[in-house]
Design a protein around this motif. Structure first.
Motif, mmCIF file in Angstrom:
data_model
loop_
_atom_site.group_PDB
_atom_site.id
_atom_site.type_symbol
_atom_site.label_atom_id
_atom_site.label_comp_id
_atom_site.label_asym_id
_atom_site.label_seq_id
_atom_site.Cartn_x
_atom_site.Cartn_y
_atom_site.Cartn_z
ATOM 1 N N SER A 58 0.957 -1.333 0.159
ATOM 2 C CA SER A 58 -0.097 0.060 -0.056
ATOM 3 C C SER A 58 0.708 1.121 0.004
ATOM 4 O O SER A 58 0.587 2.192 -0.782
ATOM 5 C CB SER A 58 -0.967 -0.060 1.291
ATOM 6 O OG SER A 58 -1.320 1.162 1.231
ATOM 7 N N ALA A 59 1.881 1.443 1.027
ATOM 8 C CA ALA A 59 2.764 2.547 0.833
ATOM 9 C C ALA A 59 3.859 2.705 -0.312
ATOM 10 O O ALA A 59 3.690 3.756 -0.718
ATOM 11 C CB ALA A 59 3.697 2.368 2.102
ATOM 12 N N ARG A 150 0.071 6.391 7.492
ATOM 13 C CA ARG A 150 -1.180 6.323 7.066
ATOM 14 C C ARG A 150 -1.505 5.311 6.110
ATOM 15 O O ARG A 150 -2.209 4.473 5.798
ATOM 16 C CB ARG A 150 -1.860 7.616 6.746
ATOM 17 C CG ARG A 150 -1.344 8.452 5.526
ATOM 18 C CD ARG A 150 -2.111 9.978 5.716
ATOM 19 N NE ARG A 150 -3.400 9.742 5.690
ATOM 20 C CZ ARG A 150 -3.928 10.660 6.384
ATOM 21 N NH1 ARG A 150 -3.605 11.660 7.200
ATOM 22 N NH2 ARG A 150 -5.518 10.569 6.480
ATOM 23 N N ASP A 151 -0.461 5.248 4.990
ATOM 24 C CA ASP A 151 -0.820 4.147 3.810
ATOM 25 C C ASP A 151 -0.467 2.686 4.308
ATOM 26 O O ASP A 151 -1.043 1.778 3.876
ATOM 27 C CB ASP A 151 0.027 4.503 2.769
ATOM 28 C CG ASP A 151 -0.067 5.859 2.153
ATOM 29 O OD1 ASP A 151 -1.412 6.304 1.870
ATOM 30 O OD2 ASP A 151 0.610 6.873 1.877
ATOM 31 N N GLY A 180 0.465 -1.387 16.346
ATOM 32 C CA GLY A 180 -1.030 -1.158 16.458
ATOM 33 C C GLY A 180 -1.377 -0.583 14.820
ATOM 34 O O GLY A 180 -2.477 -0.339 14.660
ATOM 35 N N GLY A 181 -0.472 -0.922 13.900
ATOM 36 C CA GLY A 181 -0.687 -0.686 12.446
ATOM 37 C C GLY A 181 -1.765 -1.462 11.993
ATOM 38 O O GLY A 181 -2.673 -1.218 11.102
ATOM 39 N N ALA A 241 2.067 9.243 15.812
ATOM 40 C CA ALA A 241 0.763 10.030 15.273
ATOM 41 C C ALA A 241 -0.284 9.339 14.917
ATOM 42 O O ALA A 241 -1.241 10.014 15.022
ATOM 43 C CB ALA A 241 1.719 10.490 13.828
ATOM 44 N N HIS A 242 -0.525 8.134 14.681
ATOM 45 C CA HIS A 242 -1.919 7.600 14.469
ATOM 46 C C HIS A 242 -2.164 6.404 15.313
ATOM 47 O O HIS A 242 -3.424 6.525 15.708
ATOM 48 C CB HIS A 242 -1.455 6.925 12.870
ATOM 49 C CG HIS A 242 -1.438 7.983 11.881
ATOM 50 N ND1 HIS A 242 -2.184 9.192 11.403
ATOM 51 C CD2 HIS A 242 -0.103 8.183 11.171
ATOM 52 C CE1 HIS A 242 -1.552 9.597 10.573
ATOM 53 N NE2 HIS A 242 -0.390 9.199 10.291
ATOM 54 N N THR A 243 -1.404 5.491 15.406
ATOM 55 C CA THR A 243 -2.132 4.295 16.099
ATOM 56 C C THR A 243 -2.307 4.449 17.506
ATOM 57 O O THR A 243 -3.634 3.862 18.124
ATOM 58 C CB THR A 243 -1.049 3.016 15.814
ATOM 59 O OG1 THR A 243 0.141 3.375 16.733
ATOM 60 C CG2 THR A 243 -0.627 2.641 14.418
#
Ligand SMILES: *Cc1c(COP(=O)(O)O)cnc(C)c1O
Length: 323
Positions: A58-59, A150-151, A180-181, A241-243
């Motif tokens: 994906s990335a 994110r990707d 946690g991705g 930043a995200h997970t």
């Protein structure tokens, strides 16, 4: 900005030609034990032996051609490194995987065999990470981190979409949890497609970084210790930043399993299903066997990888105590 479900759909459109659709099957003995259907999603049969290929693919497919052409890099010695090496080769670019001199020869060889170049630097993961930064600054490589991207998260989420298409009526999904991705992407898919389905993270008791950070409500440093679930080791990153936020907002519960339960689950997968799974992939099975999680309805367990040292596996399944 938060990650949206449409990004998972876009990731799937970009990557599906490069990925296997992995089998989903029932475990009759786990179903009988729990009184509800228990399904195993055999993602350890994904190319490269783990789901990490979804995020890496994906990335890489999200990069523009120019950036992709300069090459990609990461400091992972395990499943992410393998996945990135494979994805780079499949897309006609190069991957550089940085590792410390302490990484065993068989792990180096596995990544090298996939066509990546290996850079051995220093004696710690920090030294390897410093080399990644150098490649980015000096050679224009693009760093692809293992989970907080994110990707990558969107790619892991395609596993959740695939699961719910095949099993739309799940009461719960149990997901191995480290950085946690995987669970962030899967939970986004599940809460969008089937909001009542519970998403449960499972980690090992020894060094459960995300569980401790969630409990504290912020980042805390967690010491890394040896565990059978070696692919679940490591922290969530001080600048997550995200997970961290996605786990806080989308995950219903986190349960922890001990080393004996992980060993028992590896044996169970082998003797009941003829499946070789690594410790990280065994934690959802361990949660059921050790009664750390009690199904209330149809339940899916994600078997995330198979890359266990085969001598370790042989020793585990040869032990006479098949509890
Ligand atoms: C990386 C990995 C996990 C955990 O994924 P996170 O996105 O870091 O939570 C689970 N199982 C296997 C086999 C892995 O390689």
């Amino acid at each position: 900005m938060g990650i949206a479900f449409v990004e998972l759909l876009a990731a799937r459109a970009r990557t599906s030609a490069h990925l296997r659709r992995t089998p989903l099957f029932e475990s009759p003995s786990l179903s009988a034990r729990s009184g509800h259907p228990v399904l195993l999603k055999a993602e350890h049969h994904q190319t490269t032996g783990s789901f990490k290929l979804r995020g890496a693919m994906s990335a890489l497919t999200a990069l523009d051609e120019k950036a992709r052409g300069r090459g990609v890099c990461a400091a992972s010695t395990g499943n992410h490194g393998r996945a990135l090496a494979h994805a780079a080769r499949a897309l006609g670019t190069r991957a550089a995987i940085c590792m410390s001199a302490l990484v065993p020869a068989n792990k180096r060889a596995a990544v090298k065999a996939l066509g990546a170049s290996i850079r051995i630097v220093g004696n710690s993961q920090d030294d390897a990470q410093a080399e990644v930064k150098k490649l980015v600054a000096e050679k224009g490589f693009c760093e692809i981190p293992p989970f907080d991207h994110r990707d990558v998260i969107a790619g892991q989420g395609t596993l959740g979409i695939e699961l719910l298409e095949e099993a739309p009526e799940l009461e719960a999904v149990l997901v191995p949890l480290s950085g946690g991705g995987l669970i962030a992407g899967v939970a986004l898919a599940v809460k969008t497609m089937s909001p009542a389905t519970r998403v449960i993270g499972v980690s090992m008791e020894r060094g459960a970084a995300m569980a401790l950070c969630q409990k504290a409500g912020r980042y805390v440093a967690v010491e890394e210790v040896e565990t059978l679930a070696d692919s679940l080791g490591g922290g969530i990153g001080a600048n997550n930043a995200h997970t961290f936020a996605m786990v806080r907002d989308l995950v219903d519960d986190i349960v922890l399993v001990d080393e004996a339960a992980i060993a028992q689950a590896i044996r169970f997968a082998y003797f009941a299903h003829g499946e070789v799974i690594e410790g990280a992939a065994a934690v959802p099975v361990a949660a059921l066997l050790a009664e750390k999680f009690t199904p209330r309805g149809p339940t899916a367990l994600l078997l995330t990888g198979k890359n266990i040292d085969m001598r370790t596996h042989l020793a585990l399944v040869s032990e006479t105590a098949h509890a």
